[in-house]
Design a protein around this motif. Structure first.
Motif, short mmCIF file in Angstrom:
data_model
loop_
_atom_site.label_atom_id
_atom_site.label_comp_id
_atom_site.label_asym_id
_atom_site.label_seq_id
_atom_site.Cartn_x
_atom_site.Cartn_y
_atom_site.Cartn_z
N ALA A 44 0.89 -1.22 -0.12
CA ALA A 44 -0.09 0.12 0.00
C ALA A 44 0.69 1.31 -0.11
O ALA A 44 0.36 2.22 0.24
N VAL A 45 1.61 0.59 -0.16
CA VAL A 45 3.16 2.65 -0.11
C VAL A 45 3.74 2.19 -0.95
O VAL A 45 4.69 1.45 -1.69
N SER A 46 4.12 3.70 -2.04
CA SER A 46 4.81 4.40 -2.86
C SER A 46 5.66 4.83 -2.78
O SER A 46 5.07 6.04 -2.06
N VAL A 47 6.82 5.06 -3.55
CA VAL A 47 7.33 5.85 -3.37
C VAL A 47 8.51 6.54 -4.56
O VAL A 47 8.65 5.65 -5.46
N ASP A 48 7.73 7.65 -5.22
CA ASP A 48 8.99 8.61 -6.20
C ASP A 48 7.36 7.24 -7.93
O ASP A 48 8.45 7.30 -8.20
N GLY A 49 6.33 6.90 -7.08
CA GLY A 49 5.87 6.73 -8.29
C GLY A 49 5.81 5.25 -8.40
O GLY A 49 5.01 4.18 -9.65
N GLU A 50 6.64 4.10 -7.55
CA GLU A 50 6.94 3.25 -7.79
C GLU A 50 5.82 2.51 -6.30
O GLU A 50 6.78 2.85 -5.77
N VAL A 51 5.36 1.40 -6.49
CA VAL A 51 5.39 0.09 -5.06
C VAL A 51 6.76 -0.26 -4.76
O VAL A 51 7.34 -0.49 -4.93
N GLU A 52 6.78 0.05 -3.33
CA GLU A 52 7.83 0.24 -2.79
C GLU A 52 7.65 -1.09 -1.76
O GLU A 52 6.72 -1.44 -1.10
N SER A 53 8.67 -1.97 -1.73
CA SER A 53 8.25 -3.62 -0.50
C SER A 53 9.61 -3.44 -0.08
O SER A 53 9.13 -3.93 2.02
N ARG A 54 10.33 -2.71 0.61
CA ARG A 54 11.56 -2.49 1.72
C ARG A 54 11.03 -1.56 2.36
O ARG A 54 10.89 -0.41 2.84
N LYS A 55 10.78 -2.37 3.36
CA LYS A 55 10.08 -1.73 4.82
C LYS A 55 10.76 -0.23 5.14
O LYS A 55 10.72 0.64 5.72
N THR A 56 12.36 -0.39 5.10
CA THR A 56 13.36 0.07 5.87
C THR A 56 14.36 1.23 4.66
O THR A 56 14.81 0.98 4.97
N ARG A 57 13.89 1.11 3.56
CA ARG A 57 14.02 1.63 2.50
C ARG A 57 14.22 3.50 2.84
O ARG A 57 13.69 3.82 3.87
N LYS A 58 15.54 3.62 2.16
CA LYS A 58 16.18 4.81 2.97
C LYS A 58 15.41 5.77 2.38
O LYS A 58 15.71 6.34 1.04
N ILE A 59 14.29 7.07 2.86
CA ILE A 59 14.25 8.15 2.07
C ILE A 59 14.46 9.67 2.87
O ILE A 59 15.17 10.09 3.32
N VAL A 60 15.38 9.47 1.19
CA VAL A 60 15.70 11.50 1.34
C VAL A 60 14.64 11.81 0.65
O VAL A 60 13.58 12.09 -0.24
N ALA A 61 16.22 13.59 1.28
CA ALA A 61 15.18 14.47 0.59
C ALA A 61 14.94 14.61 -1.18
O ALA A 61 15.59 13.55 -1.82
N GLY A 62 14.27 15.11 -1.47
CA GLY A 62 13.27 14.89 -2.63
C GLY A 62 12.39 13.61 -2.71
O GLY A 62 11.67 13.68 -4.78
N ASN A 63 12.47 12.62 -2.88
CA ASN A 63 11.57 11.49 -2.35
C ASN A 63 9.93 11.89 -2.19
O ASN A 63 9.75 12.63 -1.05
N VAL A 64 8.52 11.41 -2.52
CA VAL A 64 7.52 11.69 -3.15
C VAL A 64 6.98 9.70 -2.14
O VAL A 64 7.04 9.65 -3.04
N VAL A 65 6.44 10.11 -1.16
CA VAL A 65 5.97 8.63 -0.75
C VAL A 65 4.40 8.85 -0.90
O VAL A 65 3.45 10.47 -0.77
N GLU A 66 3.49 8.20 -1.48
CA GLU A 66 2.23 8.10 -1.31
C GLU A 66 1.57 6.96 -0.36
O GLU A 66 2.58 5.66 -0.55
N ALA A 67 0.71 7.27 0.75
CA ALA A 67 0.45 5.45 1.41
C ALA A 67 -1.16 6.08 2.41
O ALA A 67 -1.62 7.39 2.43
N ALA A 68 -2.22 4.98 1.81
CA ALA A 68 -2.84 6.08 2.66
C ALA A 68 -4.09 7.05 2.20
O ALA A 68 -4.08 7.85 2.76
N GLY A 69 -4.17 7.27 1.15
CA GLY A 69 -4.42 8.26 0.46
C GLY A 69 -4.14 9.67 0.72
O GLY A 69 -4.32 10.64 0.57
#
Length: 77
Positions: A44-69
């Motif tokens: 249910a979570v995407s990072v920069d438009g792609e579904v992400e399965s790595r729970k501890t992915r390192k999110i950095v400035a510039g990323n866009v995360v989508e979850a729960a609407g």
């Protein structure tokens, strides 16, 4: 720090990165990092438009995360 904007949530990153499951907790989309891991595992979570399965992915400035609407824009301090 997270603030709500018309286009989603803006999260100001005060360190080099934050783990995806922790970001979901910090912006209030789940109650704990464990709940954040479950949200990611469900697909249910995407990072920069792609579904992400790595729970501890390192999110950095510039990323866009989508979850729960919600869309979370990660910005540098």
């Amino acid at each position: 720090m997270a603030t709500r904007e018309d286009r989603g949530i803006e999260f100001i990153l005060d360190r080099p990165h934050v783990e995806l499951n922790q970001l979901l907790k910090l912006v209030g989309l789940c109650d704990s990092g464990g709940a954040g891991k479950q949200m990611v595992a469900s697909g249910a979570v995407s990072v920069d438009g792609e579904v992400e399965s790595r729970k501890t992915r390192k999110i950095v400035a510039g990323n866009v995360v989508e979850a729960a609407g919600e869309r979370i824009h990660v910005r540098g301090a």
